[in-house]
Design an enzyme around this catalytic site. Structure first.
Site, PDB file in Angstrom:
ATOM      1  N   CYS A   2       0.822  -1.046  -0.065  1.00 51.16           N
ATOM      2  CA  CYS A   2      -0.046   0.039   0.043  1.00 51.16           C
ATOM      3  C   CYS A   2       0.816   1.240   0.111  1.00 51.16           C
ATOM      4  O   CYS A   2       1.876   1.359   0.542  1.00 51.16           O
ATOM      5  CB  CYS A   2      -1.054  -0.011   1.186  1.00 51.16           C
ATOM      6  SG  CYS A   2      -2.208  -1.325   1.282  1.00 51.16           S
ATOM      7  N   ARG A  27       4.628  -0.628  -4.273  1.00 52.42           N
ATOM      8  CA  ARG A  27       3.899  -1.104  -2.920  1.00 52.42           C
ATOM      9  C   ARG A  27       2.620  -1.751  -2.963  1.00 52.42           C
ATOM     10  O   ARG A  27       2.195  -2.396  -2.014  1.00 52.42           O
ATOM     11  CB  ARG A  27       3.763   0.080  -2.082  1.00 52.42           C
ATOM     12  CG  ARG A  27       5.074   0.981  -1.823  1.00 52.42           C
ATOM     13  CD  ARG A  27       4.944   2.379  -1.091  1.00 52.42           C
ATOM     14  NE  ARG A  27       4.466   1.679   0.445  1.00 52.42           N
ATOM     15  CZ  ARG A  27       5.446   1.619   1.184  1.00 52.42           C
ATOM     16  NH1 ARG A  27       6.782   1.687   0.947  1.00 52.42           N
ATOM     17  NH2 ARG A  27       5.244   0.898   2.559  1.00 52.42           N
ATOM     18  N   TRP A  74      -2.210  -2.972  -1.793  1.00 53.45           N
ATOM     19  CA  TRP A  74      -2.047  -4.336  -1.848  1.00 53.45           C
ATOM     20  C   TRP A  74      -3.126  -4.949  -0.876  1.00 53.45           C
ATOM     21  O   TRP A  74      -2.938  -4.588   0.377  1.00 53.45           O
ATOM     22  CB  TRP A  74      -0.678  -4.551  -1.412  1.00 53.45           C
ATOM     23  CG  TRP A  74      -0.058  -5.955  -1.576  1.00 53.45           C
ATOM     24  CD1 TRP A  74       0.485  -6.393  -2.668  1.00 53.45           C
ATOM     25  CD2 TRP A  74       0.167  -6.765  -0.349  1.00 53.45           C
ATOM     26  NE1 TRP A  74       0.882  -7.739  -2.241  1.00 53.45           N
ATOM     27  CE2 TRP A  74       0.687  -8.146  -0.932  1.00 53.45           C
ATOM     28  CE3 TRP A  74      -0.322  -6.759   1.006  1.00 53.45           C
ATOM     29  CZ2 TRP A  74       0.766  -9.389  -0.430  1.00 53.45           C
ATOM     30  CZ3 TRP A  74       0.216  -7.997   1.641  1.00 53.45           C
ATOM     31  CH2 TRP A  74       0.603  -9.136   1.022  1.00 53.45           C
ATOM     32  N   ASN A 100      -2.249   2.034   5.385  1.00 56.67           N
ATOM     33  CA  ASN A 100      -1.203   1.159   4.908  1.00 56.67           C
ATOM     34  C   ASN A 100      -1.017   0.224   6.301  1.00 56.67           C
ATOM     35  O   ASN A 100      -0.545   0.985   7.340  1.00 56.67           O
ATOM     36  CB  ASN A 100       0.112   1.542   4.596  1.00 56.67           C
ATOM     37  CG  ASN A 100       1.179   0.656   4.279  1.00 56.67           C
ATOM     38  OD1 ASN A 100       2.450   1.025   4.257  1.00 56.67           O
ATOM     39  ND2 ASN A 100       0.920  -0.505   4.299  1.00 56.67           N
ATOM     40  N   GLU A 482      17.845 -18.507  -5.126  1.00 56.90           N
ATOM     41  CA  GLU A 482      17.474 -17.024  -5.466  1.00 56.90           C
ATOM     42  C   GLU A 482      17.040 -16.991  -7.006  1.00 56.90           C
ATOM     43  O   GLU A 482      16.133 -16.337  -7.329  1.00 56.90           O
ATOM     44  CB  GLU A 482      18.595 -15.846  -5.314  1.00 56.90           C
ATOM     45  CG  GLU A 482      18.634 -14.767  -5.775  1.00 56.90           C
ATOM     46  CD  GLU A 482      17.393 -13.744  -5.318  1.00 56.90           C
ATOM     47  OE1 GLU A 482      16.871 -14.431  -4.346  1.00 56.90           O
ATOM     48  OE2 GLU A 482      16.994 -12.858  -6.026  1.00 56.90           O
ATOM     49  N   LYS A 486      13.533 -15.713  -8.367  1.00 58.65           N
ATOM     50  CA  LYS A 486      13.354 -14.691  -9.355  1.00 58.65           C
ATOM     51  C   LYS A 486      12.546 -15.308 -10.556  1.00 58.65           C
ATOM     52  O   LYS A 486      11.296 -14.641 -11.014  1.00 58.65           O
ATOM     53  CB  LYS A 486      14.679 -14.263 -10.179  1.00 58.65           C
ATOM     54  CG  LYS A 486      15.661 -13.578  -9.344  1.00 58.65           C
ATOM     55  CD  LYS A 486      15.236 -11.905  -8.937  1.00 58.65           C
ATOM     56  CE  LYS A 486      14.538 -11.589  -7.965  1.00 58.65           C
ATOM     57  NZ  LYS A 486      14.928 -11.803  -6.746  1.00 58.65           N
ATOM     58  N   GLU A 489       8.863 -15.468  -9.094  1.00 58.09           N
ATOM     59  CA  GLU A 489       8.350 -13.982  -8.985  1.00 58.09           C
ATOM     60  C   GLU A 489       7.702 -13.593 -10.340  1.00 58.09           C
ATOM     61  O   GLU A 489       6.602 -12.822 -10.301  1.00 58.09           O
ATOM     62  CB  GLU A 489       9.396 -13.158  -8.357  1.00 58.09           C
ATOM     63  CG  GLU A 489       9.594 -13.455  -6.824  1.00 58.09           C
ATOM     64  CD  GLU A 489      10.514 -12.220  -6.298  1.00 58.09           C
ATOM     65  OE1 GLU A 489      10.250 -11.732  -5.260  1.00 58.09           O
ATOM     66  OE2 GLU A 489      11.667 -12.136  -7.091  1.00 58.09           O
ATOM     67  N   HIS A 505      17.752 -37.297  -3.017  1.00 57.71           N
ATOM     68  CA  HIS A 505      16.814 -37.617  -1.909  1.00 57.71           C
ATOM     69  C   HIS A 505      15.491 -37.146  -2.134  1.00 57.71           C
ATOM     70  O   HIS A 505      14.681 -37.084  -1.244  1.00 57.71           O
ATOM     71  CB  HIS A 505      17.225 -37.152  -0.573  1.00 57.71           C
ATOM     72  CG  HIS A 505      18.451 -37.583  -0.176  1.00 57.71           C
ATOM     73  ND1 HIS A 505      18.873 -38.828   0.255  1.00 57.71           N
ATOM     74  CD2 HIS A 505      19.753 -36.859   0.173  1.00 57.71           C
ATOM     75  CE1 HIS A 505      20.103 -38.811   0.562  1.00 57.71           C
ATOM     76  NE2 HIS A 505      20.956 -37.748   0.319  1.00 57.71           N
ATOM     77  N   LYS A 608       6.621  -4.750  -3.020  1.00 58.43           N
ATOM     78  CA  LYS A 608       8.072  -4.480  -2.859  1.00 58.43           C
ATOM     79  C   LYS A 608       8.423  -4.453  -1.394  1.00 58.43           C
ATOM     80  O   LYS A 608       9.582  -4.986  -0.928  1.00 58.43           O
ATOM     81  CB  LYS A 608       8.616  -3.097  -3.471  1.00 58.43           C
ATOM     82  CG  LYS A 608       9.879  -2.758  -3.346  1.00 58.43           C
ATOM     83  CD  LYS A 608      10.711  -2.862  -4.482  1.00 58.43           C
ATOM     84  CE  LYS A 608      12.194  -3.185  -4.392  1.00 58.43           C
ATOM     85  NZ  LYS A 608      12.905  -4.410  -5.002  1.00 58.43           N
TER      86      LYS A 608
HETATM   87  C1  G6P Z   1       9.354  -8.441  -0.369  1.00 60.29           C
HETATM   88  C2  G6P Z   1       9.671  -8.138  -1.804  1.00 60.29           C
HETATM   89  C3  G6P Z   1      11.209  -8.922  -2.127  1.00 60.29           C
HETATM   90  C4  G6P Z   1      12.171  -8.819  -0.781  1.00 60.29           C
HETATM   91  C5  G6P Z   1      11.398  -8.902   0.299  1.00 60.29           C
HETATM   92  C6  G6P Z   1      12.177  -8.166   1.746  1.00 60.29           C
HETATM   93  O1  G6P Z   1       8.725  -9.691  -0.685  1.00 60.29           O
HETATM   94  O2  G6P Z   1       8.899  -8.499  -3.147  1.00 60.29           O
HETATM   95  O3  G6P Z   1      11.937  -8.590  -3.236  1.00 60.29           O
HETATM   96  O4  G6P Z   1      13.264  -9.417  -0.951  1.00 60.29           O
HETATM   97  O5  G6P Z   1      10.062  -8.220   0.495  1.00 60.29           O
HETATM   98  O6  G6P Z   1      12.332  -6.962   1.628  1.00 60.29           O
HETATM   99  P1  G6P Z   1      13.376  -6.204   2.430  1.00 60.29           P
HETATM  100  O7  G6P Z   1      13.100  -4.710   2.188  1.00 60.29           O
HETATM  101  O8  G6P Z   1      13.292  -6.559   3.866  1.00 60.29           O
HETATM  102  O9  G6P Z   1      14.705  -6.670   1.825  1.00 60.29           O
END
Ligand code: G6P
Length: 613
Positions: A2, A27, A74, A100, A482, A486, A489, A505, A608
């Protein structure tokens, strides 16, 4: 999670608010809305989906106002719909609110207010705030808001206005971020700085418990008990251009390509190749205390959690200090045994992630020395940490984190090197060697990123795959996680990251000709083991995308030229290899998502910064 914008001043409030919301869309983008007052008339406009829908509606039927508030949502409580979109209003349509966070006790409040005759029209927790303030309103919005806050449980950044109190906004913060932008005879409120950078560089950061009353000529900041607080504004020095796409099709692609710069800036002024030392004076008094650290607890969420896993490896390998990693959301709900001389390092791009903050506070309460690795100066975590190591990645707008991740790994590398030197577990000579190779990383990254164009073959194949497996070992196991994150996401392809040794396993049962397997295979301690894992995949008819160091001669021998792919990156010391190995995985996810027609910068359901638990 938000985004909020508020404006009071002499401009038309609508374009200011909409422009601000555009910068905050990262956001949340489930719905957007504005409420403005002109000549004593309050008007609202809300639309489901992205901000462009609201803009279309405003183009078709323009609104104007002398002051107002806006929101990009959001969804937490109540599905995304126009009805549930903020701003929400009271029964008489005089008070509006944007929020928010989460009002945890909204149900009992709603039941009570409904029994008193208040009519609720949404499924949101936020609507209760408008009715509660209405029930307490006796001609003074500030007083009513203050009394309402006393009844709210949960977390919030709130902004409210009353149509009969012209040119006045009241805002309160407990948890999610809120800043006041300071102008000449105009003031702004927003969840984050980029929303206001086209209007001002001067900001006041609200703290938890703060209430602020904003008019064009004044900003009255008070704490939760109503005492006036004096706080110096901060001048933001970043260039607003850093928050623009700069010719790239998406923020994510721009940010991927900014990584050499982000790493260089994060190293700048902190490493001395000549003296073979790392300088982290910005940690202040906390730096001295590092010497006593017997154990490091790393807490983080999402991509930052993957950086923490790399950090564990670096701390153990380079500084020889025991390290453990927790999800922010898990740490508090086990019984963490924080022994003496423990260091808690929170890793967070935004500095506002609720789960990370909660874990950090708990570790601090239990006696750990709290250190933050963060990309946003002035954010919540930096104000609560005994010392902060800032990553200088610059504003990251793409929801999928890229440059903040590599900058976090660099900050962790610096911390590991410093700890090693302070503890006497790393010789000056070895430190110098490691620093020399770390300093070369930005240049090597530039070279690795030049492969961007070659990702199309992989993207063509992967965009048709429903599932993927990523394998890595040692310091690159977190990079497998990671890479898979990616891909999930932004392309919505189901992808799992696994330590390659664990494949036998379980995941090996998934392997057939249709499952792409990404194998991270840099030269180093576990290279031969990775080669064996690739053979195991090939023996079962699997197809592999191998990521190797340039000059590798072995991996190609076990692959089939027409069925498998290899991407190579410049060779580097094994401990720093994650910084290079992650680049092809970011690009692969990006190009696959673009080919699949996904919304790369604003993937569905994500936000984000996640300021609710
Ligand atoms: C959200 C974002 C991710 C990020 C995570 C942690 O899920 O989409 O990209 O890694 O939050 O955020 P931070 O600001 O604590 O690194």
């Amino acid at each position: 999670m938000c985004g909020i914008v508020g404006y009071v001043g002499s401009r038309d409030a609508v374009p200011v608010i909409v422009e601000g919301l555009r910068q905050l869309e990262y956001r949340g983008y489930d719905s957007a809305g504005v409420a403005v007052v002109r000549d004593g008339t309050l008007q609202r406009r809300r639309s489901v989906g992205k901000l462009c829908n609201l803009e279309d509606s405003l183009r078709a039927e323009p609104l104007a106002g002398a002051f107002g508030i806006g929101h990009t949502r959001w969804a937490t409580h109540g599905r995304p719909s126009e009805e549930n979109a903020h701003p929400h209003q009271d029964c008489k349509g005089k008070i509006v609110v944007v929020h928010n966070g989460i009002i945890e006790n909204y149900l009992p409040l709603k039941t009570r207010l409904a029994a008193q005759g208040h009519k609720f029209v949404t499924q949101t927790d936020t609507e209760v705030v408008a009715h509660l303030v209405e029930s307490l309103y006796k001609g003074d919005l500030e007083d009513a808001v203050r009394r309402a806050l006393g009844e709210l449980e949960g977390i919030y950044a709130l902004v409210l206005l009353h149509k009969d109190e012209p040119q006045k906004l009241i805002a309160a913060r407990k948890g999610p971020p809120l800043v006041v932008g300071l102008g000449e005879k105009e003031h702004f409120l927003a969840s984050d700085i980029p929303a206001l950078l086209s209007y001002t560089r001067d900001f006041l950061f609200l703290d938890d418990g703060d209430v602020v009353v904003v008019t064009p000529d004044s900003v009255k900041l008070t704490d939760s008990s109503g005492r006036v607080v004096k706080r110096d504004p901060q001048r933001i020095t970043w260039d607003p251009i850093q928050a623009e796409k700069g010719g790239y099709r998406h923020f994510m692609l721009k940010e991927i390509h900014e990584q050499p710069r982000a790493v260089r800036d994060t190293l700048l002024g902190r490493i001395g190749i000549e003296d073979g030392e790392v300088h982290l004076e910005e940690l202040g008094a906390a730096e001295e205390e590092l010497k006593r650290a017997k154990r490091v607890m790393l807490v983080a969420c999402g991509t930052s959690w993957h950086a923490a896993l790399v950090g564990k490896y670096l701390l153990e390998q380079v500084a020889q200090v025991p390290a453990e990693v927790d999800y922010g959301s898990e740490f508090r709900y086990r019984n963490p045994l924080v022994g003496p001389a423990s260091l808690c390092v929170a890793i967070t791009q935004s500095g506002e992630t609720a789960d990370t903050l909660a874990a950090f506070r708990e570790a601090k309460r239990l006696g750990a020395l709290p250190i933050a690795i963060c990309n946003v100066q002035g954010s919540m975590i930096t104000r609560e940490a005994a010392g902060t190591l800032l990553t200088h990645a610059g504003p990251e707008i793409g929801v999928a984190s890229t440059k903040a991740f590599t900058a976090q790994i660099v900050a962790l590398a610096l911390l590991a090197l410093r700890l090693g030197r302070l503890r006497g577990t790393l010789t000056n000579e070895r430190c110098r060697e490691l620093l020399e190779s770390l300093a070369r990383v930005p240049h090597l990254m530039e070279n690795a990123l030049a492969m961007s164009g070659r990702m199309d073959d992989a993207a063509k194949w992967l965009s048709r795959s429903p599932n993927m497996l990523y394998l890595g070992r040692g310091v690159n196991y977190p990079i497998a996680l990671e890479g898979a994150l990616k891909m999930k996401e932004i392309s919505y392809i189901h992808a799992e990251g696994y330590p390659a040794g664990e494949m036998k396993h379980g995941p090996i049962a998934l392997i057939d000709e249709s499952l792409p397997v990404v194998a991270l295979c840099p030269r180093g301690r576990v290279y031969d083991k990775m080669l064996s894992n690739i053979q195991e995949v090939k023996a079962r008819g699997g197809r592999v995308i191998a990521i190797t160091f340039q000059g590798d001669t072995e991996v190609g021998k076990v692959l089939e030229a027409d069925r498998d792919l290899i991407f190579d990156v410049p060779a580097v010391a094994e401990v720093w290899s994650p910084l290079l190995m992650v680049l092809p995985l970011q690009l692969m996810a990006y190009h696959t998502a673009v080919r699949a027609g996904r919304d790369v910068d604003q993937p569905r359901n994500l936000a984000k910064s996640v300021t609710v638990e």
